[in-house]
Design an enzyme around this catalytic site. Sequence first.
Site, PDB file in Angstrom:
ATOM      1  N   GLY A  45       0.831  -1.201   0.000  1.00 29.40           N
ATOM      2  CA  GLY A  45       0.000   0.000   0.000  1.00 29.40           C
ATOM      3  C   GLY A  45       0.863   1.247   0.000  1.00 29.40           C
ATOM      4  N   CYS A  46       0.274   2.364  -0.366  1.00 27.94           N
ATOM      5  CA  CYS A  46       1.029   3.611  -0.466  1.00 27.94           C
ATOM      6  C   CYS A  46       1.515   4.076   0.902  1.00 27.94           C
ATOM      7  CB  CYS A  46       0.195   4.684  -1.151  1.00 27.94           C
ATOM      8  SG  CYS A  46      -1.476   4.883  -0.495  1.00 27.94           S
TER       9      CYS A  46
END
Lengths: 327, 327, 327, 327
Positions: free
Chosen positions: A143-144
């Site tokens: 995920g970012c």
Amino acid sequence: MKRIAILGASGYAGQELARLIAGHPEMQVDLLMSAREGQDPPPPKNSYEQAIQPLDLDALQYVDGVFLCTPHGATARFAAAALETGAKVVDLSADFRLRDPELYAETYELEHPAPALLDEAVYGLTEQKRGEISRARLVANPGCYPTAILLPLLPLQKAGLLQAAAPIIADCKSGLSGAGRSATATTHFGSVHENFRAYSPGSHRHSAEINQEFGNGDILFAPHLLPVFRGIYASIYVTPAKGTSAADMLACLEETYAGEAFIRLYGLGLPDLQGVQRSNFCDMAALQCGGQVLLISAIDNLVKGAAGQALQNMNLMLGIDESEGLL
Amino acid sequence: MKRIAILGASGYAGQELARLIAGHPEMQVDLLMSAREGQDPPPPKNSYEQAIQPLDLDALQYVDGVFLCTPHGATARFAAAALETGAKVVDLSADFRLRDPELYAETYELEHPAPALLDEAVYGLTEQKRGEISRARLVANPGCYPTAILLPLLPLQKAGLLQAAAPIIADCKSGLSGAGRSATATTHFGSVHENFRAYSPGSHRHSAEINQEFGNGDILFAPHLLPVFRGIYASIYVTPAKGTSAADMLACLEETYAGEAFIRLYGLGLPDLQGVQRSNFCDMAALQCGGQVLLISAIDNLVKGAAGQALQNMNLMLGIDESEGLL
Amino acid sequence: MKRIAILGASGYAGQELARLIAGHPEMQVDLLMSAREGQDPPPPKNSYEQAIQPLDLDALQYVDGVFLCTPHGATARFAAAALETGAKVVDLSADFRLRDPELYAETYELEHPAPALLDEAVYGLTEQKRGEISRARLVANPGCYPTAILLPLLPLQKAGLLQAAAPIIADCKSGLSGAGRSATATTHFGSVHENFRAYSPGSHRHSAEINQEFGNGDILFAPHLLPVFRGIYASIYVTPAKGTSAADMLACLEETYAGEAFIRLYGLGLPDLQGVQRSNFCDMAALQCGGQVLLISAIDNLVKGAAGQALQNMNLMLGIDESEGLL
Amino acid sequence: MKRIAILGASGYAGQELARLIAGHPEMQVDLLMSAREGQDPPPPKNSYEQAIQPLDLDALQYVDGVFLCTPHGATARFAAAALETGAKVVDLSADFRLRDPELYAETYELEHPAPALLDEAVYGLTEQKRGEISRARLVANPGCYPTAILLPLLPLQKAGLLQAAAPIIADCKSGLSGAGRSATATTHFGSVHENFRAYSPGSHRHSAEINQEFGNGDILFAPHLLPVFRGIYASIYVTPAKGTSAADMLACLEETYAGEAFIRLYGLGLPDLQGVQRSNFCDMAALQCGGQVLLISAIDNLVKGAAGQALQNMNLMLGIDESEGLL
């Protein structure tokens, strides 16, 4: 020339991948597919533009690599189909990030759609798992937010520079592209422009992923929404182990990441979003603030936080130089 | 009708005061003065606009109240001159916020220009010092960040709900108007738009003021610059005292601020900047995040963080209803 | 105290009306109604906030004035119901702007829902129709673009300062709030921020209204979308009548609008959006550019272009000073 | 590998050139020079970053191509010095755009500093002057606005599709980067954000350049400032020659620019800024609006309007494929 398919090509991450691969000397995009094909207005007219087709899993048999930019839940079965053709798969959704299917079910309120693949999926935080990624068929792209948080924290944890039981605060700020292309009250210009707010503090889904990788339930992750399009800025407050300073942490990060193409340490000055936008860099700093240390980490959420790191991983999986198409 | 002078009327805070007083039924602006008069382009043509004159301290003898929006260092002598005429003075600069002239000298790298007045200056955090403010001749209007941080923290400290030795993290984000009207590389549109960054973490001048009022050197204050014009959003991470929860803190804040016109507690949902922009409100929330509590506080830095609180204080000093001109 | 109902209270114009009336000394909002009640997230928590109820036409019988902020097509029957109770009605939708039901049908692709009321509806461009508005039961509040375009053009036309057959170009730019609160691909932050584009040039629905009032089919109206929230900026290029200059036009506008509370002429300098945002002003200028004259007109689309002018009209209809609640 | 020097490397155009050349396979930047070296904060830390040196004309003798991004007035003597070394020179300032030194003196209020070079300087509107540019030693790179205006207009004029005596209105909107990196009241975030305004309508310096190339004093050029960083959007209103329609104009542009790498015609839909930002494209459309035609042209002011077109020109001058480094 490696042949590439992008599923979910109408979203921001899929578009970003198409943009990056358009400049890649050893890859070409053969297939851009989207379940929303025909529903959305066409993307801006740009040179890498090509027709987006409806989803068709049969077409995957002729490609070398598949990027999955489709929603979690739906993505796992595309991964299974793509792997059967012998293609390498990088999944940008959350479907293979959590190793424990029960944690997945609890976090995403959904039974895991392909638990048999969980064991072989490699968590693709490139700078930390390069070897495993190179040998993987299936990579779960991080995920970012977890990317921005884990890149500075993991080396410090490994080196014992963080005080064991102390809470870690990750106050994170993301641009709106992190919320995707769907038109909602949240993504309306009037809700974002000249505004700022926290959302889901302490309960965001990325918390599970962060704490799985950090091996410790003590990271307080509080995301906020910035009125910008691109970028994540993480301000991470840690209590150093006894006798440890910000300078020690910076030295540890410099040593860990020496020779890395995409990690930049700031000895002077502070990172900002403009320094990383449209690049695969993760810029970091460590600052002594009384007895605490503030770690700063900045990435472009669509590049190092999504499409860029995915391409970095695919390069490794296909035996291409890791930074190809990214510098 | 009370007669009012604004010194430093060409800056953002001075302009905001003129805007607010234009709608005030018991005050009128008699004098708008600025040392930069003639140097700047005129402010936008608005209904409350009136000619800004060069600074002239003799003119102050006919007014009832004086707002000082001039730079720190220069302001203290204007305060002394204004007090001699019998006017009430609210100083929006930093000159009378720190009680200790040595701390002032260290923080602002300047010998205090009027130490004799320090004793009688009242720190004007209205909701906490209403009585003293009502009786004061000279009020030191709090800084924007300290206002956002102290309003939620002081009642919790007083009630013993914060764990004594634990660090407090105040991760704060401010709109660009906090940097003033001067044209610099920092305030250039190209530096701010589609950007975000920390500045002076752990070393910002407001730290001295925050820790003086909090009576404790343990607040880690980290300011960040938002690409918006108005607003401060403070995300404050605290360790609760044993047996204390976010709900207890919310209850304490509700009890403390019951009946306050400008404090709003969020039991559901979260504050955002749009909810407070152009108003004198301070919106607050308290959220349990594992063992920590996240306190959120949002204000408009030019209103509750400057001109609005200054007017609230002047209302008290002149015997006018505190919220006049502000609702 | 006049009792007021706002239908369509969840949209931008309805919210703006509620904000304005909250500061009005002779009006109070008794009813806020919306067909979308319960579907939308609540508006930001502000002091004028009160519960929005589902639509209920029976409730209108106790109010003195009704503002209709509901969509065109649906609005006409609300107008009929409100008029039956004896209330004064200002309709902010397009339902009564066009006098010819066939032009309405063609423009809005809809048969007119209440043609019997068309005759008595007054087009509410306040500065041009003050007398008729004062005597009206039903006022059709002008569109935002027509307001910005007609206020400078009508006096010049009447005075014969425009060359008869020459085309008039109205290159207009609007903030995003003109597109309303609906979440669509068009209103997504990612489509608006750091972007700009024309839309519907030569074919926008406001063209019919503009040319009806101007009495001449020659105004080329080209709207564009600005990455701001509030404001319309109209750059109008006209060919002056023989012997006429920009100075003559400015003099004509000054004479026509002498004494008007909400019209401001710029003899020096140029209007900008910040000068009119959140106000009911229309700022104008006239500049000689070779043989052409550029007329500039700036308004806040939500105030003078919608809620503000509506309130100005309702003030007139209820015998209240026209600028009450607006300065 | 061609060796390149950039003078004036600290400004936006110089930085953009450095960014573009970093991805160019046949050029390398040998020298980045700036008179402001040491005065400015360093540019954002990016991969193409290299040390900017003080100006030193002697160093130019070893390079093949020189880009001049220095201010007008100062630039001409750098051009003369660079030409003496045998290097090819592209001047991004205004010093060689106007062929008539008297017009230059009048427009820039400055005697021309190198009139002897005016004759051989080629106006570098690439798609219109490719042959001359290929043979030139010195190219005057066009202004950003003239590029956006002339690319659609020149072919239509040449083909006789514009009505001879009719005025042409060029209502143009530019992002803030067109104003440069200097910190002024105009470039302050507070002046630009959530604002919009015209500036210098009918009197902007680019008018001289536009009308020189168009050979006709009748283009009314009215620039406006957009709250975006990058991009120019030109809305150009023309009167077609008798019997000519927008479709004819589109066909003419399609024929003229067939095979061009950087010109894109919109048959459906309308250009927007996002479609051209960070690219060298000029996107165009032609729309019938009653008796007039609206031509739209969109470019990135820093790329096709400055650094990109400059590189396109230098490619031609050095015998490199014109689009190298630009796609």
